[in-house]
Design a protein around this motif. Sequence first.
Motif, PDB file in Angstrom:
ATOM      1  N   LEU A   5     -51.324 -15.646  -9.297  1.00  0.00           N
ATOM      2  CA  LEU A   5     -51.135 -14.940  -8.035  1.00  0.00           C
ATOM      3  C   LEU A   5     -50.282 -15.773  -7.090  1.00  0.00           C
ATOM      4  CD1 LEU A   5     -54.446 -13.281  -6.810  1.00  0.00           C
ATOM      5  CD2 LEU A   5     -52.340 -12.195  -7.527  1.00  0.00           C
ATOM      6  N   ALA A   6     -49.277 -15.138  -6.500  1.00  0.00           N
ATOM      7  CA  ALA A   6     -48.534 -15.803  -5.433  1.00  0.00           C
ATOM      8  C   ALA A   6     -49.515 -16.045  -4.297  1.00  0.00           C
ATOM      9  CB  ALA A   6     -47.383 -14.922  -4.981  1.00  0.00           C
ATOM     10  N   ARG A   7     -49.318 -17.091  -3.538  1.00  0.00           N
ATOM     11  CA  ARG A   7     -50.306 -17.444  -2.516  1.00  0.00           C
ATOM     12  C   ARG A   7     -50.111 -16.683  -1.214  1.00  0.00           C
ATOM     13  NH1 ARG A   7     -51.706 -22.843  -3.592  1.00  0.00           N
ATOM     14  NH2 ARG A   7     -52.731 -23.000  -1.577  1.00  0.00           N
ATOM     15  N   GLN A   8     -48.921 -16.176  -1.001  1.00  0.00           N
ATOM     16  CA  GLN A   8     -48.639 -15.529   0.270  1.00  0.00           C
ATOM     17  C   GLN A   8     -47.897 -14.211   0.054  1.00  0.00           C
ATOM     18  OE1 GLN A   8     -47.689 -18.181   3.270  1.00  0.00           O
ATOM     19  NE2 GLN A   8     -47.668 -16.584   4.826  1.00  0.00           N
ATOM     20  N   PHE A   9     -48.308 -13.196   0.784  1.00  0.00           N
ATOM     21  CA  PHE A   9     -47.666 -11.896   0.683  1.00  0.00           C
ATOM     22  C   PHE A   9     -47.256 -11.433   2.074  1.00  0.00           C
ATOM     23  CE2 PHE A   9     -50.157 -12.292  -3.072  1.00  0.00           C
ATOM     24  CZ  PHE A   9     -49.366 -11.725  -4.046  1.00  0.00           C
ATOM     25  N   GLY A  10     -46.192 -10.653   2.112  1.00  0.00           N
ATOM     26  CA  GLY A  10     -45.651 -10.222   3.395  1.00  0.00           C
ATOM     27  C   GLY A  10     -46.482  -9.153   4.080  1.00  0.00           C
ATOM     28  N   CYS A  11     -47.247  -8.382   3.314  1.00  0.00           N
ATOM     29  CA  CYS A  11     -48.109  -7.360   3.928  1.00  0.00           C
ATOM     30  C   CYS A  11     -49.199  -6.968   2.947  1.00  0.00           C
ATOM     31  CB  CYS A  11     -47.308  -6.155   4.414  1.00  0.00           C
ATOM     32  SG  CYS A  11     -46.949  -4.941   3.158  1.00  0.00           S
ATOM     33  N   PRO A  12     -50.283  -6.347   3.464  1.00  0.00           N
ATOM     34  CA  PRO A  12     -51.410  -6.017   2.596  1.00  0.00           C
ATOM     35  C   PRO A  12     -51.046  -5.103   1.425  1.00  0.00           C
ATOM     36  CG  PRO A  12     -52.066  -5.881   4.900  1.00  0.00           C
ATOM     37  CD  PRO A  12     -50.582  -6.072   4.888  1.00  0.00           C
ATOM     38  N   GLU A  14     -48.215  -4.852  -0.132  1.00  0.00           N
ATOM     39  CA  GLU A  14     -47.464  -5.624  -1.127  1.00  0.00           C
ATOM     40  C   GLU A  14     -48.444  -6.364  -2.037  1.00  0.00           C
ATOM     41  OE1 GLU A  14     -44.734  -8.493   0.568  1.00  0.00           O
ATOM     42  OE2 GLU A  14     -44.457  -9.446  -1.382  1.00  0.00           O
ATOM     43  N   PHE A  15     -49.497  -6.907  -1.459  1.00  0.00           N
ATOM     44  CA  PHE A  15     -50.507  -7.616  -2.233  1.00  0.00           C
ATOM     45  C   PHE A  15     -51.241  -6.655  -3.182  1.00  0.00           C
ATOM     46  CE2 PHE A  15     -55.143  -8.881  -2.104  1.00  0.00           C
ATOM     47  CZ  PHE A  15     -55.060  -9.770  -3.167  1.00  0.00           C
ATOM     48  N   THR A  16     -51.652  -5.509  -2.668  1.00  0.00           N
ATOM     49  CA  THR A  16     -52.348  -4.530  -3.517  1.00  0.00           C
ATOM     50  C   THR A  16     -51.473  -4.112  -4.697  1.00  0.00           C
ATOM     51  OG1 THR A  16     -53.436  -3.673  -1.540  1.00  0.00           O
ATOM     52  CG2 THR A  16     -53.604  -2.341  -3.528  1.00  0.00           C
ATOM     53  N   LEU A  17     -50.200  -3.847  -4.420  1.00  0.00           N
ATOM     54  CA  LEU A  17     -49.293  -3.419  -5.490  1.00  0.00           C
ATOM     55  C   LEU A  17     -49.090  -4.535  -6.505  1.00  0.00           C
ATOM     56  CD1 LEU A  17     -46.865  -1.553  -3.126  1.00  0.00           C
ATOM     57  CD2 LEU A  17     -48.170  -0.465  -4.956  1.00  0.00           C
ATOM     58  N   TYR A  18     -49.123  -5.768  -6.029  1.00  0.00           N
ATOM     59  CA  TYR A  18     -49.018  -6.905  -6.943  1.00  0.00           C
ATOM     60  C   TYR A  18     -50.243  -6.956  -7.860  1.00  0.00           C
ATOM     61  CZ  TYR A  18     -48.270 -11.611  -8.639  1.00  0.00           C
ATOM     62  OH  TYR A  18     -48.084 -12.694  -9.451  1.00  0.00           O
ATOM     63  N   VAL A  19     -51.434  -6.731  -7.283  1.00  0.00           N
ATOM     64  CA  VAL A  19     -52.664  -6.761  -8.087  1.00  0.00           C
ATOM     65  C   VAL A  19     -52.667  -5.612  -9.091  1.00  0.00           C
ATOM     66  CG1 VAL A  19     -55.186  -6.511  -8.001  1.00  0.00           C
ATOM     67  CG2 VAL A  19     -54.032  -7.984  -6.356  1.00  0.00           C
TER      68      VAL A  19
ATOM     69  N   VAL B  27     -43.733  -0.261  -0.221  1.00  0.00           N
ATOM     70  CA  VAL B  27     -43.916  -1.105   0.973  1.00  0.00           C
ATOM     71  C   VAL B  27     -43.115  -0.527   2.147  1.00  0.00           C
ATOM     72  CG1 VAL B  27     -43.383  -3.392   1.940  1.00  0.00           C
ATOM     73  CG2 VAL B  27     -44.521  -3.220  -0.281  1.00  0.00           C
ATOM     74  N   ILE B 111     -52.970 -15.425   1.178  1.00  0.00           N
ATOM     75  CA  ILE B 111     -52.715 -15.202   2.599  1.00  0.00           C
ATOM     76  C   ILE B 111     -51.787 -14.014   2.728  1.00  0.00           C
ATOM     77  CG2 ILE B 111     -51.611 -16.171   4.649  1.00  0.00           C
ATOM     78  CD1 ILE B 111     -52.369 -18.960   3.360  1.00  0.00           C
ATOM     79  N   VAL B 112     -52.181 -13.071   3.559  1.00  0.00           N
ATOM     80  CA  VAL B 112     -51.355 -11.895   3.778  1.00  0.00           C
ATOM     81  C   VAL B 112     -50.948 -11.873   5.251  1.00  0.00           C
ATOM     82  CG1 VAL B 112     -51.344  -9.380   3.821  1.00  0.00           C
ATOM     83  CG2 VAL B 112     -52.373 -10.567   1.899  1.00  0.00           C
ATOM     84  N   SER B 113     -49.657 -11.834   5.479  1.00  0.00           N
ATOM     85  CA  SER B 113     -49.164 -11.848   6.862  1.00  0.00           C
ATOM     86  C   SER B 113     -49.392 -10.494   7.526  1.00  0.00           C
ATOM     87  CB  SER B 113     -47.660 -12.117   6.886  1.00  0.00           C
ATOM     88  OG  SER B 113     -47.332 -13.164   6.010  1.00  0.00           O
TER      89      SER B 113
END
Lengths: 121, 121
Positions: A5-12, A14-19, B27, B111-113
């Motif tokens: 997992l990347a540690r930082q995502f630009g928005c929530p 984006e993180f969900t889609l990554y998961v 996104v 971390i999600v911005s």
Amino acid sequence: MAKKLARQFGCPSEFTLYVLGGKWKTVILCYLKQQPLRYADLRRLIPSLSDKMLTERLGDLTARGLVLKKRMSGPPARDVYTLTPTGKSLSAPLTELYRWGEKHAAGFGVIVSDPFARLRN
Amino acid sequence: MAKKLARQFGCPSEFTLYVLGGKWKTVILCYLKQQPLRYADLRRLIPSLSDKMLTERLGDLTARGLVLKKRMSGPPARDVYTLTPTGKSLSAPLTELYRWGEKHAAGFGVIVSDPFARLRN
């Protein structure tokens, strides 16, 4: 093996889609949300995915902790894929993705099959 | 130019994911669900997308009828991207994708911005 997992995502989202990890993994999760399924069932549900592609995606979903392979007692005993608690936590977005497709397919002039009908044939 | 819609899909969620069209387009739709945005705003919201990539994705979303470029009267007059009624119909899945990310990021150690904070700076 799953990417870390990347540690930082630009928005929530984006993180969900990554998961969720792309179209076919999301479709697999939608099916497993309905019921635990054998490998052979998943192959019939997604005929356009080759054995290699399905195996890779299931391996990735398992490594990410979203899916679990489980032995169901019989007879006959059988191995099924099922959602982990984390996988189940994705229920709301998965349900809404499914519902939107059901509701709007006709408006786009597309035909959407009932995938589980393929298991009953 | 956007790809033509395939006429048949294996299940409703596969169709929805096809319409959403991948991570970055989804996104972008999540951001436009919050408010109409100028091109320059979208560039700041998604710094990892190049001009070429953002332009292509906006063109594709426009061709698919999900996004519209609109002139807002001023002063100063400005062009913004906004969701069409079809784009707005995706509100429920987009909201749930965003919410899941907000709720579960900490559990995954990521971390999600807050993306809109970048517009306020």
